[in-house]
Design an enzyme around this catalytic site. Structure first.
Site, PDB file in Angstrom:
ATOM      1  N   TYR A   1     -18.763  32.586  25.897  1.00 19.59           N
ATOM      2  CA  TYR A   1     -19.383  33.881  26.237  1.00 19.59           C
ATOM      3  C   TYR A   1     -19.998  33.849  27.641  1.00 19.59           C
ATOM      4  O   TYR A   1     -20.422  34.870  28.161  1.00 19.59           O
ATOM      5  CB  TYR A   1     -20.481  34.272  25.228  1.00 19.59           C
ATOM      6  CG  TYR A   1     -20.070  34.246  23.772  1.00 19.59           C
ATOM      7  CD1 TYR A   1     -18.726  34.212  23.394  1.00 19.59           C
ATOM      8  CD2 TYR A   1     -21.023  34.252  22.761  1.00 19.59           C
ATOM      9  CE1 TYR A   1     -18.357  34.177  22.058  1.00 19.59           C
ATOM     10  CE2 TYR A   1     -20.658  34.215  21.420  1.00 19.59           C
ATOM     11  CZ  TYR A   1     -19.317  34.163  21.085  1.00 19.59           C
ATOM     12  OH  TYR A   1     -18.967  34.113  19.758  1.00 19.59           O
TER      13      TYR A   1
ATOM     14  N   HIS B   1     -15.460  25.807  18.441  1.00 16.87           N
ATOM     15  CA  HIS B   1     -15.155  27.249  18.439  1.00 16.87           C
ATOM     16  C   HIS B   1     -13.802  27.571  17.794  1.00 16.87           C
ATOM     17  O   HIS B   1     -13.632  28.637  17.207  1.00 16.87           O
ATOM     18  CB  HIS B   1     -15.192  27.777  19.879  1.00 16.87           C
ATOM     19  CG  HIS B   1     -15.533  29.220  19.991  1.00 16.87           C
ATOM     20  ND1 HIS B   1     -16.287  29.742  21.013  1.00 16.87           N
ATOM     21  CD2 HIS B   1     -15.224  30.281  19.218  1.00 16.87           C
ATOM     22  CE1 HIS B   1     -16.413  31.039  20.848  1.00 16.87           C
ATOM     23  NE2 HIS B   1     -15.778  31.400  19.769  1.00 16.87           N
TER      24      HIS B   1
HETATM   25  P1  NAP Z   1     -19.990  43.253  15.509  1.00 17.12           P
HETATM   26  O1  NAP Z   1     -21.346  42.685  15.309  1.00 17.12           O
HETATM   27  O2  NAP Z   1     -19.062  43.441  14.362  1.00 17.12           O
HETATM   28  O3  NAP Z   1     -20.075  44.682  16.166  1.00 17.12           O
HETATM   29  C1  NAP Z   1     -20.796  44.980  17.308  1.00 17.12           C
HETATM   30  C2  NAP Z   1     -20.560  46.464  17.594  1.00 17.12           C
HETATM   31  O4  NAP Z   1     -21.194  47.276  16.613  1.00 17.12           O
HETATM   32  C3  NAP Z   1     -21.087  46.853  18.936  1.00 17.12           C
HETATM   33  O5  NAP Z   1     -20.192  47.800  19.474  1.00 17.12           O
HETATM   34  C4  NAP Z   1     -22.428  47.524  18.591  1.00 17.12           C
HETATM   35  O6  NAP Z   1     -22.713  48.523  19.544  1.00 17.12           O
HETATM   36  C5  NAP Z   1     -22.143  48.145  17.238  1.00 17.12           C
HETATM   37  N1  NAP Z   1     -23.329  48.193  16.378  1.00 17.12           N
HETATM   38  C6  NAP Z   1     -24.201  47.183  16.102  1.00 17.12           C
HETATM   39  N2  NAP Z   1     -25.133  47.557  15.235  1.00 17.12           N
HETATM   40  C7  NAP Z   1     -24.873  48.864  14.919  1.00 17.12           C
HETATM   41  C8  NAP Z   1     -25.500  49.814  14.081  1.00 17.12           C
HETATM   42  N3  NAP Z   1     -26.580  49.492  13.355  1.00 17.12           N
HETATM   43  N4  NAP Z   1     -24.979  51.065  14.024  1.00 17.12           N
HETATM   44  C9  NAP Z   1     -23.872  51.395  14.759  1.00 17.12           C
HETATM   45  N5  NAP Z   1     -23.244  50.516  15.584  1.00 17.12           N
HETATM   46  C10 NAP Z   1     -23.738  49.262  15.659  1.00 17.12           C
HETATM   47  O7  NAP Z   1     -19.161  42.416  16.603  1.00 17.12           O
HETATM   48  P2  NAP Z   1     -19.218  41.035  17.300  1.00 17.12           P
HETATM   49  O8  NAP Z   1     -20.207  41.068  18.406  1.00 17.12           O
HETATM   50  O9  NAP Z   1     -17.817  40.724  17.631  1.00 17.12           O
HETATM   51  O10 NAP Z   1     -19.699  39.978  16.201  1.00 17.12           O
HETATM   52  C11 NAP Z   1     -21.052  39.559  16.050  1.00 17.12           C
HETATM   53  C12 NAP Z   1     -21.283  38.189  16.646  1.00 17.12           C
HETATM   54  O11 NAP Z   1     -20.420  37.224  16.017  1.00 17.12           O
HETATM   55  C13 NAP Z   1     -20.919  38.049  18.123  1.00 17.12           C
HETATM   56  O12 NAP Z   1     -21.864  38.630  18.986  1.00 17.12           O
HETATM   57  C14 NAP Z   1     -20.802  36.542  18.269  1.00 17.12           C
HETATM   58  O13 NAP Z   1     -22.082  35.951  18.362  1.00 17.12           O
HETATM   59  C15 NAP Z   1     -20.120  36.179  16.961  1.00 17.12           C
HETATM   60  N6  NAP Z   1     -18.642  36.075  17.097  1.00 17.12           N
HETATM   61  C16 NAP Z   1     -18.056  34.849  16.901  1.00 17.12           C
HETATM   62  C17 NAP Z   1     -16.678  34.704  17.011  1.00 17.12           C
HETATM   63  C18 NAP Z   1     -16.061  33.357  16.778  1.00 17.12           C
HETATM   64  O14 NAP Z   1     -14.863  33.168  17.065  1.00 17.12           O
HETATM   65  N7  NAP Z   1     -16.801  32.391  16.280  1.00 17.12           N
HETATM   66  C19 NAP Z   1     -15.864  35.813  17.321  1.00 17.12           C
HETATM   67  C20 NAP Z   1     -16.480  37.047  17.513  1.00 17.12           C
HETATM   68  C21 NAP Z   1     -17.864  37.172  17.386  1.00 17.12           C
HETATM   69  P3  NAP Z   1     -23.982  48.438  20.555  1.00 17.12           P
HETATM   70  O15 NAP Z   1     -24.088  47.038  21.049  1.00 17.12           O
HETATM   71  O16 NAP Z   1     -23.604  49.423  21.619  1.00 17.12           O
HETATM   72  O17 NAP Z   1     -25.159  48.873  19.732  1.00 17.12           O
END
Ligand code: NAP
Length: 277
Positions: free
Chosen positions: A38, A96
């Site tokens: 990241y 990862h």
């Molecule tokens: P996510 O948490 O599924 O979704 C984030 C999205 O949802 C953003 O667009 C956010 O918008 C929106 N959102 C968040 N809370 C909300 C709410 N209460 N109401 C409406 N919309 C909302 O996606 P992600 O960031 O991919 O996954 C979460 C974390 O998992 C990552 O940040 C990372 O730390 C980890 N991750 C790990 C891997 C891996 O390979 N290990 C892969 C992907 C992600 P806004 O920000 O504009 O509010």
């Protein structure tokens, strides 16, 4: 390990990440999930310093990228990033992806764990089969598997297997990163209305009811607060069954290696990616 944390994937490195983490800490998050890939580990550390919150009150996770796989390379990167961030140790550190020399990398993590640089070690995107092979050929079994988990990809059997083998399951992408019109899904909306909560809160409560750790990402204050306030939601068996019908049994992302290891073009992109000098 806290059941709720804040994920910082796709937040722009620099001031954006620092401000987002500061806000998350302000509203009460104490666990942060970052990764070398990241490119914002340093910004997370800067926010922690500025917050004034004692290091021991926080639970910081990061992840090793493929360019640093191998036993010696993994240890070198762990030493480098701990020096650069000044964090002292990581509470949890993950491989990862299950690619490249991950057996060597795992031995590097085991060594750093023995030395106290990493308080817990685990993996991300490992299927049970690949994980079992690692367990059977290692000294220390991975303690966590961070995998894609949301209503459209529930991985029920994999979660059961992991939990039965004492591996903590952590969900990434709980909102499918906002794809698939998830926040307007009729089934989830109906349940949310019944509980007077938002769809986002219902998804997080559904995960936690399955003893799955959550790390939702948001850069909005109101959503950060919402995503923290899910402890009091208890879904009925009928609601859990209704959410079960939403499962498509496959990843919602075409780059999730876990769902299909046989993607040569994706394996090339991941191996080619260099995320730090
Ligand atoms: P996510 O948490 O599924 O979704 C984030 C999205 O949802 C953003 O667009 C956010 O918008 C929106 N959102 C968040 N809370 C909300 C709410 N209460 N109401 C409406 N919309 C909302 O996606 P992600 O960031 O991919 O996954 C979460 C974390 O998992 C990552 O940040 C990372 O730390 C980890 N991750 C790990 C891997 C891996 O390979 N290990 C892969 C992907 C992600 P806004 O920000 O504009 O509010």
């Amino acid at each position: 390990m806290p059941m709720t944390g804040f994920g910082v994937y796709r937040i722009k490195p620099g001031e954006d990440t620092k401000q987002a983490v500061l806000q998350a800490l302000k509203v009460g998050y104490r666990a942060i999930d970052t990764a070398a890939a990241y490119q914002n580990e340093g910004d997370v550390a800067a926010a922690i310093r500025e917050s004034g919150i004692p290091r021991e009150d926080l639970f910081i996770t990061s992840k090793l990228w493929l360019q640093d796989y191998g036993e010696a390379a993994a240890q070198k990167e762990i030493d480098r990033i701990l020096r650069v961030t000044g964090l002292g140790y990581f509470d949890l550190y993950l491989l990862h992806q299950p690619l490249a020399d991950y057996y060597g990398a795992w031995r590097g993590l085991e060594q750093a764990y023995r030395e106290g640089k990493l308080r817990a070690i685990g993996v991300a995107n490992f299927t049970p089969g690949i994980l079992l092979d690692l367990i059977m050929n290692s000294d220390i079994a991975p303690m966590v598997d961070q995998i894609e988990l949301h209503p459209f990809y529930q991985q029920t059997k994999n979660v059961q297997w992991l939990q039965a083998h004492h591996v903590v399951v952590e969900s990434w992408g709980p909102f499918v990163n906002g794809q698939n019109d998830i926040f307007n899904n009729p089934t989830l909306t109906k349940i949310a209305t019944t509980h007077d909560k938002t769809v986002a809160q219902i998804i997080l409560a559904w995960l936690q009811q399955r003893q799955i750790v959550i790390i939702p990402k948001s850069v909005h204050d109101e959503r950060l607060r919402q995503n923290l306030a899910v402890e009091d939601i208890e879904l009925t068996d009928a609601e859990m069954a209704a959410i079960k019908t939403l499962d498509t049994n496959h990843s919602a992302f075409d780059w999730n290696i876990m769902d299909d290891l046989n993607k040569p073009e994706m394996i090339k992109i991941l191996n080619d990616a260099h995320v730090h000098d």
